[in-house]
Scaffold this active site. Sequence first.
Site, PDB file in Angstrom:
ATOM      1  N   LYS A  68       0.817  -1.009   0.014  1.00 10.72           N
ATOM      2  CA  LYS A  68       0.042  -0.046  -0.015  1.00 10.72           C
ATOM      3  C   LYS A  68       0.672   1.151  -0.122  1.00 10.72           C
ATOM      4  O   LYS A  68       0.522   2.332  -0.692  1.00 10.72           O
ATOM      5  CB  LYS A  68      -1.066  -0.099   1.051  1.00 10.72           C
ATOM      6  CG  LYS A  68      -1.939  -0.905   0.817  1.00 10.72           C
ATOM      7  CD  LYS A  68      -3.147  -1.085   2.040  1.00 10.72           C
ATOM      8  CE  LYS A  68      -4.486  -1.693   1.653  1.00 10.72           C
ATOM      9  NZ  LYS A  68      -5.298  -1.608   2.807  1.00 10.72           N
ATOM     10  N   LYS A 112      -3.874 -11.261  -6.275  1.00  9.27           N
ATOM     11  CA  LYS A 112      -5.212 -11.635  -5.736  1.00  9.27           C
ATOM     12  C   LYS A 112      -6.325 -10.833  -6.440  1.00  9.27           C
ATOM     13  O   LYS A 112      -6.068  -9.785  -6.789  1.00  9.27           O
ATOM     14  CB  LYS A 112      -5.132 -11.620  -4.243  1.00  9.27           C
ATOM     15  CG  LYS A 112      -5.270 -10.262  -3.648  1.00  9.27           C
ATOM     16  CD  LYS A 112      -5.539 -10.329  -1.993  1.00  9.27           C
ATOM     17  CE  LYS A 112      -5.852  -8.910  -1.510  1.00  9.27           C
ATOM     18  NZ  LYS A 112      -6.242  -8.866  -0.292  1.00  9.27           N
ATOM     19  N   LYS A 155     -10.723  -5.507  -5.079  1.00  8.13           N
ATOM     20  CA  LYS A 155     -11.778  -4.615  -5.691  1.00  8.13           C
ATOM     21  C   LYS A 155     -10.794  -3.193  -6.325  1.00  8.13           C
ATOM     22  O   LYS A 155     -11.481  -2.486  -7.011  1.00  8.13           O
ATOM     23  CB  LYS A 155     -12.827  -4.122  -4.747  1.00  8.13           C
ATOM     24  CG  LYS A 155     -12.399  -3.562  -3.426  1.00  8.13           C
ATOM     25  CD  LYS A 155     -13.701  -4.045  -2.333  1.00  8.13           C
ATOM     26  CE  LYS A 155     -12.864  -4.012  -0.983  1.00  8.13           C
ATOM     27  NZ  LYS A 155     -13.529  -4.697   0.107  1.00  8.13           N
TER      28      LYS A 155
HETATM   29  P1  AMP Z   1     -10.213  -6.598   2.401  1.00  5.02           P
HETATM   30  O1  AMP Z   1     -11.328  -6.528   1.110  1.00  5.02           O
HETATM   31  O2  AMP Z   1      -8.726  -6.606   1.737  1.00  5.02           O
HETATM   32  O3  AMP Z   1     -10.563  -5.808   3.522  1.00  5.02           O
HETATM   33  O4  AMP Z   1     -10.506  -8.126   2.664  1.00  5.02           O
HETATM   34  C1  AMP Z   1     -11.537  -8.514   3.565  1.00  5.02           C
HETATM   35  C2  AMP Z   1     -11.376 -10.145   3.842  1.00  5.02           C
HETATM   36  O5  AMP Z   1     -11.614 -11.061   2.506  1.00  5.02           O
HETATM   37  C3  AMP Z   1     -10.287 -10.538   4.467  1.00  5.02           C
HETATM   38  O6  AMP Z   1     -10.262 -11.699   5.312  1.00  5.02           O
HETATM   39  C4  AMP Z   1      -9.497 -11.117   3.267  1.00  5.02           C
HETATM   40  O7  AMP Z   1      -8.296 -11.991   3.763  1.00  5.02           O
HETATM   41  C5  AMP Z   1     -10.388 -11.567   2.393  1.00  5.02           C
HETATM   42  N1  AMP Z   1      -9.927 -11.712   0.868  1.00  5.02           N
HETATM   43  C6  AMP Z   1      -9.675 -10.499   0.276  1.00  5.02           C
HETATM   44  N2  AMP Z   1      -9.349 -10.738  -0.891  1.00  5.02           N
HETATM   45  C7  AMP Z   1      -9.345 -11.983  -1.122  1.00  5.02           C
HETATM   46  C8  AMP Z   1      -9.301 -12.822  -2.268  1.00  5.02           C
HETATM   47  N3  AMP Z   1      -8.927 -12.568  -3.537  1.00  5.02           N
HETATM   48  N4  AMP Z   1      -9.223 -14.230  -1.711  1.00  5.02           N
HETATM   49  C9  AMP Z   1      -9.290 -14.664  -0.806  1.00  5.02           C
HETATM   50  N5  AMP Z   1      -9.866 -14.058   0.445  1.00  5.02           N
HETATM   51  C10 AMP Z   1      -9.886 -12.546   0.090  1.00  5.02           C
END
Ligand code: AMP
Length: 331
Positions: free
Chosen positions: A114, A196, A199
Amino acid sequence: MEEKKTVFSGVQPSGALTIGNYIGSIRNWIDLQDDYNCFYSIVDLHAITVPQVPKDLRKNTLDLLALYLASGLDPEKSTIFIQSHVSAHAELTWVLNTMSYMGQLSRMTQFKEKSKRSEENLNAGLFTYPVLMASDILLYQTDLVPVGEDQKQHLELARDLAERFNNRYSETFKVPDPLIKKVGARIMSLQNPESKMSKSDNNENGYILLLDSPDIINRKIKRAVTDSLGQVKYSDEQPGVKNLINIYSAFSRNSIEEIESKYEGAGYGQFKKDLAEIVIEGLRPIQTKYDDYMKNKDYLKEVYKGGAEKAERVARKTLRKVYKKVGFIPR
Ligand code: AMP
Ligand code: TRP
Protein backbone atom coordinates in the site's frame (compact mmCIF):
# COMPACT_ATOMS: atom_id res chain seq x y z
CA MET A 1 -21.34 -26.92 29.94
CA GLU A 2 -18.12 -25.92 28.32
CA GLU A 3 -18.03 -22.32 27.28
CA LYS A 4 -18.14 -21.54 23.58
CA LYS A 5 -14.94 -20.36 21.99
CA THR A 6 -14.80 -16.86 20.58
CA VAL A 7 -14.45 -15.90 16.92
CA PHE A 8 -13.66 -12.40 15.64
CA SER A 9 -13.42 -11.12 12.10
CA GLY A 10 -14.05 -8.01 10.06
CA VAL A 11 -14.10 -6.49 6.61
CA GLN A 12 -13.46 -2.89 5.63
CA PRO A 13 -16.34 -0.89 4.21
CA SER A 14 -14.21 0.31 1.34
CA GLY A 15 -16.55 -0.30 -1.55
CA ALA A 16 -18.23 -3.28 -3.12
CA LEU A 17 -17.26 -6.80 -2.06
CA THR A 18 -15.73 -9.28 -4.47
CA ILE A 19 -16.38 -13.01 -4.54
CA GLY A 20 -12.82 -13.24 -3.17
CA ASN A 21 -13.91 -11.50 0.04
CA TYR A 22 -16.96 -13.69 0.16
CA ILE A 23 -15.28 -17.05 -0.44
CA GLY A 24 -12.13 -16.26 1.51
CA SER A 25 -13.86 -14.73 4.45
CA ILE A 26 -17.55 -13.99 5.02
CA ARG A 27 -18.90 -17.29 3.77
CA ASN A 28 -16.82 -19.14 6.32
CA TRP A 29 -18.21 -16.99 9.09
CA ILE A 30 -21.73 -18.28 8.55
CA ASP A 31 -21.05 -21.85 9.57
CA LEU A 32 -19.26 -20.77 12.74
CA GLN A 33 -22.28 -18.99 14.20
CA ASP A 34 -23.84 -22.01 15.88
CA ASP A 35 -20.77 -23.36 17.59
CA TYR A 36 -18.89 -20.20 18.53
CA ASN A 37 -19.45 -16.90 20.21
CA CYS A 38 -18.92 -14.74 17.11
CA PHE A 39 -18.10 -11.06 16.72
CA TYR A 40 -18.27 -9.70 13.17
CA SER A 41 -17.30 -6.11 12.65
CA ILE A 42 -17.44 -3.55 9.88
CA VAL A 43 -14.03 -1.99 10.34
CA ASP A 44 -14.53 1.64 9.38
CA LEU A 45 -11.54 2.84 11.43
CA HIS A 46 -9.36 0.72 9.15
CA ALA A 47 -11.05 2.08 6.05
CA ILE A 48 -9.87 5.66 6.65
CA THR A 49 -6.22 4.63 6.33
CA VAL A 50 -6.84 5.41 2.68
CA PRO A 51 -8.70 8.60 1.73
CA GLN A 52 -12.50 8.22 1.87
CA VAL A 53 -15.30 10.46 0.73
CA PRO A 54 -17.47 10.78 3.89
CA LYS A 55 -20.79 10.16 2.20
CA ASP A 56 -19.42 7.14 0.36
CA LEU A 57 -18.02 5.73 3.58
CA ARG A 58 -21.44 6.06 5.20
CA LYS A 59 -23.07 4.32 2.27
CA ASN A 60 -20.45 1.57 2.08
CA THR A 61 -20.80 0.88 5.79
CA LEU A 62 -24.55 0.30 5.57
CA ASP A 63 -24.09 -1.62 2.32
CA LEU A 64 -21.68 -3.97 3.98
CA LEU A 65 -24.00 -4.50 6.91
CA ALA A 66 -26.79 -5.41 4.48
CA LEU A 67 -24.41 -7.79 2.69
CA TYR A 68 -23.40 -9.41 5.96
CA LEU A 69 -27.05 -10.09 6.75
CA ALA A 70 -27.86 -11.14 3.18
CA SER A 71 -24.98 -13.64 3.25
CA GLY A 72 -26.47 -15.27 6.33
CA LEU A 73 -24.99 -13.56 9.37
CA ASP A 74 -27.66 -13.60 12.03
CA PRO A 75 -27.79 -10.89 14.72
CA GLU A 76 -29.63 -13.32 17.00
CA LYS A 77 -26.60 -15.58 16.99
CA SER A 78 -23.64 -13.26 16.42
CA THR A 79 -22.59 -9.81 17.53
CA ILE A 80 -22.57 -7.65 14.41
CA PHE A 81 -21.26 -4.13 14.90
CA ILE A 82 -19.51 -1.10 13.46
CA GLN A 83 -15.97 -0.72 14.76
CA SER A 84 -16.07 3.05 15.40
CA HIS A 85 -19.09 2.56 17.69
CA VAL A 86 -16.89 0.85 20.26
CA SER A 87 -14.22 3.34 21.27
CA ALA A 88 -12.16 0.71 23.10
CA HIS A 89 -10.70 -0.30 19.72
CA ALA A 90 -8.99 3.04 19.28
CA GLU A 91 -7.99 3.16 22.95
CA LEU A 92 -6.34 -0.24 23.06
CA THR A 93 -4.56 0.60 19.80
CA TRP A 94 -2.77 3.44 21.51
CA VAL A 95 -1.46 1.20 24.26
CA LEU A 96 -0.39 -1.50 21.82
CA ASN A 97 1.27 1.09 19.56
CA THR A 98 3.66 1.80 22.38
CA MET A 99 4.60 -1.88 22.42
CA SER A 100 4.93 -2.38 18.65
CA TYR A 101 8.30 -2.33 16.95
CA MET A 102 8.79 -0.10 13.92
CA GLY A 103 10.90 -2.83 12.33
CA GLN A 104 8.20 -5.46 12.53
CA LEU A 105 5.52 -3.09 11.26
CA SER A 106 7.62 -2.04 8.30
CA ARG A 107 7.95 -5.69 7.27
CA MET A 108 4.21 -6.15 6.81
CA THR A 109 3.51 -7.07 3.19
CA GLN A 110 0.26 -5.15 3.04
CA PHE A 111 1.98 -2.00 4.31
CA LYS A 112 4.79 -2.37 1.81
CA GLU A 113 2.33 -2.78 -1.05
CA LYS A 114 0.00 0.00 0.00
CA SER A 115 2.83 2.41 0.67
CA LYS A 116 4.12 1.86 -2.85
CA ARG A 117 0.71 2.77 -4.20
CA SER A 118 0.27 5.92 -2.14
CA GLU A 119 3.72 7.42 -1.74
CA GLU A 120 2.49 10.98 -1.50
CA ASN A 121 -0.02 10.08 1.19
CA LEU A 122 1.93 7.74 3.39
CA ASN A 123 0.03 8.33 6.60
CA ALA A 124 0.91 6.84 9.97
CA GLY A 125 -2.43 5.03 10.12
CA LEU A 126 -1.40 2.82 7.25
CA PHE A 127 1.68 1.89 9.22
CA THR A 128 -0.13 1.03 12.45
CA TYR A 129 -3.08 -0.58 10.68
CA PRO A 130 -2.10 -4.06 11.96
CA VAL A 131 -1.97 -2.78 15.54
CA LEU A 132 -5.58 -1.65 15.25
CA MET A 133 -6.40 -5.07 13.86
CA ALA A 134 -4.65 -6.71 16.80
CA SER A 135 -6.74 -4.58 19.16
CA ASP A 136 -9.94 -5.68 17.41
CA ILE A 137 -9.03 -9.28 18.01
CA LEU A 138 -7.53 -9.07 21.48
CA LEU A 139 -10.33 -7.00 23.05
CA TYR A 140 -12.71 -9.94 22.72
CA GLN A 141 -10.35 -12.64 24.05
CA THR A 142 -10.63 -14.23 20.64
CA ASP A 143 -9.70 -17.87 20.05
CA LEU A 144 -10.09 -18.00 16.28
CA VAL A 145 -9.88 -15.49 13.44
CA PRO A 146 -11.33 -16.62 10.11
CA VAL A 147 -9.62 -14.66 7.33
CA GLY A 148 -8.10 -15.12 3.89
CA GLU A 149 -4.46 -16.10 3.46
CA ASP A 150 -3.39 -12.47 2.96
CA GLN A 151 -4.12 -11.63 6.61
CA LYS A 152 -1.93 -14.33 8.11
CA GLN A 153 0.99 -12.01 8.74
CA HIS A 154 -1.23 -9.55 10.59
CA LEU A 155 -2.52 -12.38 12.74
CA GLU A 156 1.04 -13.29 13.59
CA LEU A 157 1.58 -9.73 14.81
CA ALA A 158 -1.56 -9.89 16.96
CA ARG A 159 -0.21 -13.06 18.56
CA ASP A 160 3.16 -11.43 19.20
CA LEU A 161 1.56 -8.41 20.82
CA ALA A 162 -0.64 -10.57 23.04
CA GLU A 163 2.35 -12.57 24.21
CA ARG A 164 4.49 -9.49 24.70
CA PHE A 165 1.84 -7.82 26.83
CA ASN A 166 1.19 -11.00 28.84
CA ASN A 167 4.92 -11.41 29.50
CA ARG A 168 5.55 -7.83 30.42
CA TYR A 169 2.56 -7.48 32.79
CA SER A 170 0.69 -10.72 33.43
CA GLU A 171 -1.76 -13.00 31.66
CA THR A 172 -4.29 -10.61 30.07
CA PHE A 173 -4.96 -11.57 26.47
CA LYS A 174 -5.83 -14.84 24.88
CA VAL A 175 -3.40 -15.63 22.04
CA PRO A 176 -5.56 -16.05 18.89
CA ASP A 177 -5.19 -18.58 16.10
CA PRO A 178 -5.93 -17.95 12.43
CA LEU A 179 -8.59 -20.04 10.72
CA ILE A 180 -7.78 -20.24 7.04
CA LYS A 181 -9.70 -22.55 4.74
CA LYS A 182 -7.67 -24.38 2.13
CA VAL A 183 -10.06 -24.04 -0.79
CA GLY A 184 -10.68 -20.43 -1.65
CA ALA A 185 -8.17 -18.95 0.79
CA ARG A 186 -6.85 -16.91 -2.10
CA ILE A 187 -9.03 -16.18 -5.08
CA MET A 188 -6.97 -14.66 -7.85
CA SER A 189 -7.69 -11.99 -10.43
CA LEU A 190 -9.53 -13.32 -13.50
CA GLN A 191 -7.24 -11.24 -15.69
CA ASN A 192 -3.96 -11.87 -13.92
CA PRO A 193 -3.98 -15.09 -11.92
CA GLU A 194 -0.66 -14.14 -10.33
CA SER A 195 -2.26 -11.46 -8.17
CA LYS A 196 -5.18 -11.72 -5.79
CA MET A 197 -8.67 -10.71 -6.80
CA SER A 198 -9.17 -7.23 -5.43
CA LYS A 199 -11.77 -4.54 -5.80
CA SER A 200 -9.00 -1.99 -6.17
CA ASP A 201 -7.89 -3.64 -9.43
CA ASN A 202 -7.87 -1.10 -12.28
CA ASN A 203 -9.28 -3.67 -14.66
CA GLU A 204 -12.84 -4.46 -13.64
CA ASN A 205 -12.75 -7.72 -15.58
CA GLY A 206 -10.32 -8.97 -12.95
CA TYR A 207 -12.98 -9.27 -10.26
CA ILE A 208 -16.58 -10.34 -9.78
CA LEU A 209 -18.59 -8.33 -7.29
CA LEU A 210 -21.23 -9.87 -5.05
CA LEU A 211 -23.73 -7.48 -6.60
CA ASP A 212 -22.72 -7.95 -10.26
CA SER A 213 -25.65 -8.73 -12.58
CA PRO A 214 -25.88 -12.09 -14.39
CA ASP A 215 -24.86 -10.46 -17.68
CA ILE A 216 -21.75 -8.98 -16.20
CA ILE A 217 -20.79 -12.22 -14.46
CA ASN A 218 -21.19 -14.09 -17.73
CA ARG A 219 -19.05 -11.62 -19.55
CA LYS A 220 -16.28 -11.52 -16.96
CA ILE A 221 -16.02 -15.29 -16.75
CA LYS A 222 -16.04 -15.63 -20.53
CA ARG A 223 -13.11 -13.22 -20.68
CA ALA A 224 -11.18 -14.82 -17.84
CA VAL A 225 -7.59 -15.62 -18.75
CA THR A 226 -6.83 -19.32 -19.24
CA ASP A 227 -4.08 -20.95 -21.34
CA SER A 228 -3.55 -22.89 -24.53
CA LEU A 229 -3.45 -26.35 -22.94
CA GLY A 230 -7.20 -26.74 -23.21
CA GLN A 231 -7.70 -29.08 -20.27
CA VAL A 232 -9.61 -28.48 -17.04
CA LYS A 233 -6.85 -29.53 -14.66
CA TYR A 234 -5.86 -28.24 -11.24
CA SER A 235 -2.19 -27.52 -11.72
CA ASP A 236 0.29 -24.74 -11.03
CA GLU A 237 1.15 -24.64 -14.71
CA GLN A 238 -2.40 -23.47 -15.37
CA PRO A 239 -2.93 -20.71 -12.80
CA GLY A 240 -5.95 -19.21 -14.58
CA VAL A 241 -7.79 -22.52 -14.82
CA LYS A 242 -6.77 -23.47 -11.29
CA ASN A 243 -8.34 -20.28 -9.99
CA LEU A 244 -11.56 -20.93 -11.91
CA ILE A 245 -11.69 -24.45 -10.47
CA ASN A 246 -11.32 -22.97 -6.99
CA ILE A 247 -14.24 -20.65 -7.61
CA TYR A 248 -16.28 -23.51 -9.07
CA SER A 249 -15.51 -25.65 -6.05
CA ALA A 250 -16.34 -22.90 -3.58
CA PHE A 251 -19.75 -22.22 -5.10
CA SER A 252 -20.75 -25.79 -5.99
CA ARG A 253 -19.14 -27.48 -2.98
CA ASN A 254 -17.82 -30.09 -5.44
CA SER A 255 -14.31 -31.31 -4.77
CA ILE A 256 -11.43 -30.48 -7.12
CA GLU A 257 -11.32 -34.13 -8.26
CA GLU A 258 -15.03 -34.17 -9.02
CA ILE A 259 -14.68 -31.08 -11.16
CA GLU A 260 -11.63 -32.39 -13.01
CA SER A 261 -13.33 -35.64 -13.88
CA LYS A 262 -16.57 -33.95 -14.83
CA TYR A 263 -14.77 -31.87 -17.46
CA GLU A 264 -12.29 -34.45 -18.66
CA GLY A 265 -12.03 -34.07 -22.41
CA ALA A 266 -14.26 -30.99 -22.44
CA GLY A 267 -12.94 -27.57 -23.52
CA TYR A 268 -12.93 -24.36 -21.55
CA GLY A 269 -16.13 -23.14 -23.24
CA GLN A 270 -18.49 -25.53 -21.49
CA PHE A 271 -16.59 -25.24 -18.21
CA LYS A 272 -16.83 -21.46 -18.20
CA LYS A 273 -20.49 -21.53 -19.17
CA ASP A 274 -21.32 -23.84 -16.26
CA LEU A 275 -19.15 -21.85 -13.89
CA ALA A 276 -20.95 -18.61 -14.76
CA GLU A 277 -24.27 -20.33 -14.10
CA ILE A 278 -23.12 -21.64 -10.73
CA VAL A 279 -21.82 -18.27 -9.63
CA ILE A 280 -24.96 -16.47 -10.81
CA GLU A 281 -27.25 -18.90 -9.01
CA GLY A 282 -25.04 -18.82 -5.92
CA LEU A 283 -25.24 -15.05 -5.70
CA ARG A 284 -28.91 -14.67 -6.59
CA PRO A 285 -30.36 -15.25 -3.11
CA ILE A 286 -27.78 -12.90 -1.58
CA GLN A 287 -28.62 -10.16 -4.05
CA THR A 288 -32.35 -10.51 -3.44
CA LYS A 289 -31.95 -10.32 0.32
CA TYR A 290 -29.54 -7.43 0.03
CA ASP A 291 -32.18 -5.42 -1.84
CA ASP A 292 -34.71 -6.15 0.91
CA TYR A 293 -32.38 -5.09 3.71
CA MET A 294 -31.42 -1.89 1.95
CA LYS A 295 -35.10 -0.95 1.87
CA ASN A 296 -35.28 -1.31 5.61
CA LYS A 297 -32.82 1.16 7.12
CA ASP A 298 -34.60 1.10 10.49
CA TYR A 299 -33.87 -2.56 10.83
CA LEU A 300 -30.22 -2.05 9.91
CA LYS A 301 -29.99 0.60 12.62
CA GLU A 302 -31.52 -1.72 15.16
CA VAL A 303 -28.93 -4.37 14.29
CA TYR A 304 -25.88 -2.13 14.58
CA LYS A 305 -27.09 -0.49 17.78
CA GLY A 306 -27.75 -3.80 19.47
CA GLY A 307 -24.40 -5.12 18.25
CA ALA A 308 -22.47 -2.13 19.57
CA GLU A 309 -23.98 -2.54 23.03
CA LYS A 310 -23.04 -6.19 23.24
CA ALA A 311 -19.54 -5.60 21.86
CA GLU A 312 -18.94 -2.62 24.14
CA ARG A 313 -19.54 -4.64 27.29
CA VAL A 314 -16.95 -7.25 26.41
CA ALA A 315 -14.40 -4.80 25.03
CA ARG A 316 -14.59 -2.47 28.06
CA LYS A 317 -13.88 -5.31 30.40
CA THR A 318 -10.62 -6.13 28.64
CA LEU A 319 -9.62 -2.49 28.28
CA ARG A 320 -10.19 -1.89 32.00
CA LYS A 321 -7.79 -4.71 32.81
CA VAL A 322 -5.20 -3.37 30.38
CA TYR A 323 -5.35 0.17 31.77
CA LYS A 324 -5.00 -1.14 35.29
CA LYS A 325 -1.99 -3.31 34.48
CA VAL A 326 -0.26 -0.52 32.59
CA GLY A 327 -0.54 1.68 35.67
CA PHE A 328 -3.33 4.10 34.80
CA ILE A 329 -5.36 5.20 37.80
CA PRO A 330 -9.01 4.13 37.53
CA ARG A 331 -11.39 7.05 37.45
P1 AMP B 1 -10.31 -6.70 2.34
O1 AMP B 1 -11.31 -6.49 1.29
O2 AMP B 1 -8.91 -6.66 1.83
O3 AMP B 1 -10.57 -5.86 3.55
O4 AMP B 1 -10.48 -8.21 2.82
C1 AMP B 1 -11.56 -8.66 3.60
C2 AMP B 1 -11.46 -10.14 3.83
O5 AMP B 1 -11.55 -10.85 2.59
C3 AMP B 1 -10.15 -10.61 4.47
O6 AMP B 1 -10.41 -11.66 5.37
C4 AMP B 1 -9.36 -11.12 3.32
O7 AMP B 1 -8.45 -12.12 3.71
C5 AMP B 1 -10.41 -11.68 2.41
N1 AMP B 1 -10.02 -11.58 0.99
C6 AMP B 1 -9.83 -10.44 0.29
N2 AMP B 1 -9.50 -10.69 -0.98
C7 AMP B 1 -9.46 -12.05 -1.09
C8 AMP B 1 -9.17 -12.96 -2.15
N3 AMP B 1 -8.87 -12.52 -3.38
N4 AMP B 1 -9.21 -14.28 -1.89
C9 AMP B 1 -9.54 -14.74 -0.68
N5 AMP B 1 -9.83 -13.94 0.38
C10 AMP B 1 -9.79 -12.62 0.19
N1 TRP C 1 -7.34 -6.22 7.93
C1 TRP C 1 -8.46 -7.04 7.53
C2 TRP C 1 -8.56 -7.05 6.02
O1 TRP C 1 -8.14 -6.16 5.34
C3 TRP C 1 -9.75 -6.55 8.11
C4 TRP C 1 -9.73 -6.65 9.59
C5 TRP C 1 -9.64 -5.61 10.48
C6 TRP C 1 -9.82 -7.82 10.37
N2 TRP C 1 -9.67 -6.07 11.74
C7 TRP C 1 -9.77 -7.41 11.72
C8 TRP C 1 -9.93 -9.18 10.05
C9 TRP C 1 -9.80 -8.34 12.76
C10 TRP C 1 -9.95 -10.08 11.10
C11 TRP C 1 -9.90 -9.69 12.45
O2 TRP C 1 -9.11 -7.96 5.51
